[in-house]
Design an enzyme around this catalytic site. Sequence first.
Site, PDB file in Angstrom:
ATOM      1  N   LYS A   1       0.780  -1.262   0.108  1.00 48.04           N
ATOM      2  CA  LYS A   1      -0.084   0.019   0.174  1.00 48.04           C
ATOM      3  C   LYS A   1       0.612   1.336  -0.011  1.00 48.04           C
ATOM      4  O   LYS A   1       0.393   2.366  -0.428  1.00 48.04           O
ATOM      5  CB  LYS A   1      -0.979   0.089   0.967  1.00 48.04           C
ATOM      6  CG  LYS A   1      -2.091  -1.086   0.889  1.00 48.04           C
ATOM      7  CD  LYS A   1      -3.012  -0.988   2.187  1.00 48.04           C
ATOM      8  CE  LYS A   1      -3.928  -2.260   2.255  1.00 48.04           C
ATOM      9  NZ  LYS A   1      -5.054  -2.060   3.173  1.00 48.04           N
TER      10      LYS A   1
ATOM     11  N   ILE B   1      -8.917  -5.373  11.597  1.00 51.35           N
ATOM     12  CA  ILE B   1      -8.881  -5.211  10.227  1.00 51.35           C
ATOM     13  C   ILE B   1      -8.850  -6.460   9.537  1.00 51.35           C
ATOM     14  O   ILE B   1      -8.837  -6.438   8.298  1.00 51.35           O
ATOM     15  CB  ILE B   1      -8.101  -3.982   9.727  1.00 51.35           C
ATOM     16  CG1 ILE B   1      -6.612  -4.150   9.576  1.00 51.35           C
ATOM     17  CG2 ILE B   1      -8.682  -2.687  10.427  1.00 51.35           C
ATOM     18  CD1 ILE B   1      -5.798  -3.334   8.745  1.00 51.35           C
TER      19      ILE B   1
ATOM     20  N   GLY C   1       1.169   1.082   9.201  1.00 58.62           N
ATOM     21  CA  GLY C   1       1.411   0.801   8.013  1.00 58.62           C
ATOM     22  C   GLY C   1       0.304   1.391   6.845  1.00 58.62           C
ATOM     23  O   GLY C   1      -0.630   2.271   7.475  1.00 58.62           O
ATOM     24  N   GLY C   2       0.025   0.910   5.803  1.00 56.33           N
ATOM     25  CA  GLY C   2      -1.040   1.534   5.068  1.00 56.33           C
ATOM     26  C   GLY C   2      -2.264   1.864   5.525  1.00 56.33           C
ATOM     27  O   GLY C   2      -3.027   2.770   5.446  1.00 56.33           O
ATOM     28  N   ALA C   3      -2.841   0.584   6.077  1.00 60.34           N
ATOM     29  CA  ALA C   3      -4.337   0.657   6.758  1.00 60.34           C
ATOM     30  C   ALA C   3      -4.110   1.672   7.867  1.00 60.34           C
ATOM     31  O   ALA C   3      -5.058   2.162   8.159  1.00 60.34           O
ATOM     32  CB  ALA C   3      -4.608  -0.794   6.918  1.00 60.34           C
TER      33      ALA C   3
ATOM     34  N   GLY D   1      -0.519  -0.309  14.532  1.00 57.50           N
ATOM     35  CA  GLY D   1       0.069  -0.289  13.136  1.00 57.50           C
ATOM     36  C   GLY D   1       0.227   1.006  12.484  1.00 57.50           C
ATOM     37  O   GLY D   1      -0.870   1.964  12.818  1.00 57.50           O
TER      38      GLY D   1
ATOM     39  N   ASN E   1      -4.913   2.112  -1.537  1.00 59.09           N
ATOM     40  CA  ASN E   1      -5.499   0.707  -1.653  1.00 59.09           C
ATOM     41  C   ASN E   1      -6.393   0.472  -2.733  1.00 59.09           C
ATOM     42  O   ASN E   1      -6.919  -0.488  -2.963  1.00 59.09           O
ATOM     43  CB  ASN E   1      -6.012   0.420  -0.185  1.00 59.09           C
ATOM     44  CG  ASN E   1      -7.404   0.756  -0.124  1.00 59.09           C
ATOM     45  OD1 ASN E   1      -7.609   2.178  -0.504  1.00 59.09           O
ATOM     46  ND2 ASN E   1      -8.571   0.043   0.172  1.00 59.09           N
TER      47      ASN E   1
ATOM     48  N   GLY F   1     -13.123  -7.487  10.971  1.00 57.43           N
ATOM     49  CA  GLY F   1     -12.224  -6.779   9.890  1.00 57.43           C
ATOM     50  C   GLY F   1     -13.082  -6.746   8.454  1.00 57.43           C
ATOM     51  O   GLY F   1     -12.934  -5.542   7.892  1.00 57.43           O
TER      52      GLY F   1
ATOM     53  N   ASP G   1      -9.407   2.912   2.580  1.00 54.51           N
ATOM     54  CA  ASP G   1      -9.610   2.055   3.893  1.00 54.51           C
ATOM     55  C   ASP G   1      -9.987   2.876   5.111  1.00 54.51           C
ATOM     56  O   ASP G   1     -10.869   2.253   5.990  1.00 54.51           O
ATOM     57  CB  ASP G   1      -8.158   1.728   4.264  1.00 54.51           C
ATOM     58  CG  ASP G   1      -7.645   0.447   3.621  1.00 54.51           C
ATOM     59  OD1 ASP G   1      -8.518  -0.440   3.166  1.00 54.51           O
ATOM     60  OD2 ASP G   1      -6.509  -0.002   3.390  1.00 54.51           O
TER      61      ASP G   1
END
Length: 251
Positions: free
Chosen positions: A58, A210, A120-122, A118, A79, A233, A94
């Site tokens: 992502k 998620i 990261g991308g999400a 987290g 995404n 999720g 997201d």
Amino acid sequence: DPINHVKAPSLFTSEFMKRNIDATMIPINASKENLKDIINGLKKIKNFYGLTVTIPHKIDIIKICDKLEVEAKQTGAVNWIKFSDNLLIGNNFDGLGFVYGLKNSNIQLTNKSVCVFGAGGAGMAISFELLKNNIKELKIVNRNKIKGKKLIERLKNFSPYSLITLDEFNDPYIYDCDIIVNATSIGLKANDGIPFNIKNTKKTCLIADIIMDPEETLLIKEAKRLKKQVHLGKNMLENQIDLVGKYFQLW
């Protein structure tokens, strides 16, 4: 990469059939090393209109995009990609999908303390969207502290008057959180364990994950065992269906 846990192909192909749209979504397993070559190949397929991007691409895929929509620019992650006139246009649903999922489950965000595990991308997309919804506090917990600090800086630039903090992954202070979100990959594998000790949360804390496969991760199972309210999720993806359809002008 891996691809076996993804639910989007079956979900969207079912949606296309239901709406009588002549389209299908297929899973493509792409490694980091081959990502650019694969995307360039897909661009040459005349009836290939776009794709959704999952772990771990992502953030890296931004370098391949020719243009970014507002949400992708804000979050620094993509995404969804639309192919248009040989251009790759990146977007990110997201955060919107996650927040819509909460709201459609009658979960209020106003004046709530939220912790996101987290960066990261999400995790980035969810964090930015949460700040648009009048939460009281946003806490970020990430295994890579440098990556966590970079996200905090971007979030504070985006929303300078919001209370945003970074906490230690090994011993985070989560006792006062109203909502805790697992936006890491911890839970994809059966032997992953859980990202935090649920016993360290208050009685009314909502535990959200998620991860979509398994539908109930070890985190969700443990939260349910401890009589916590949970949020699955699949809600994040299911609440992107209308957004994606409109973005690709399918409905």
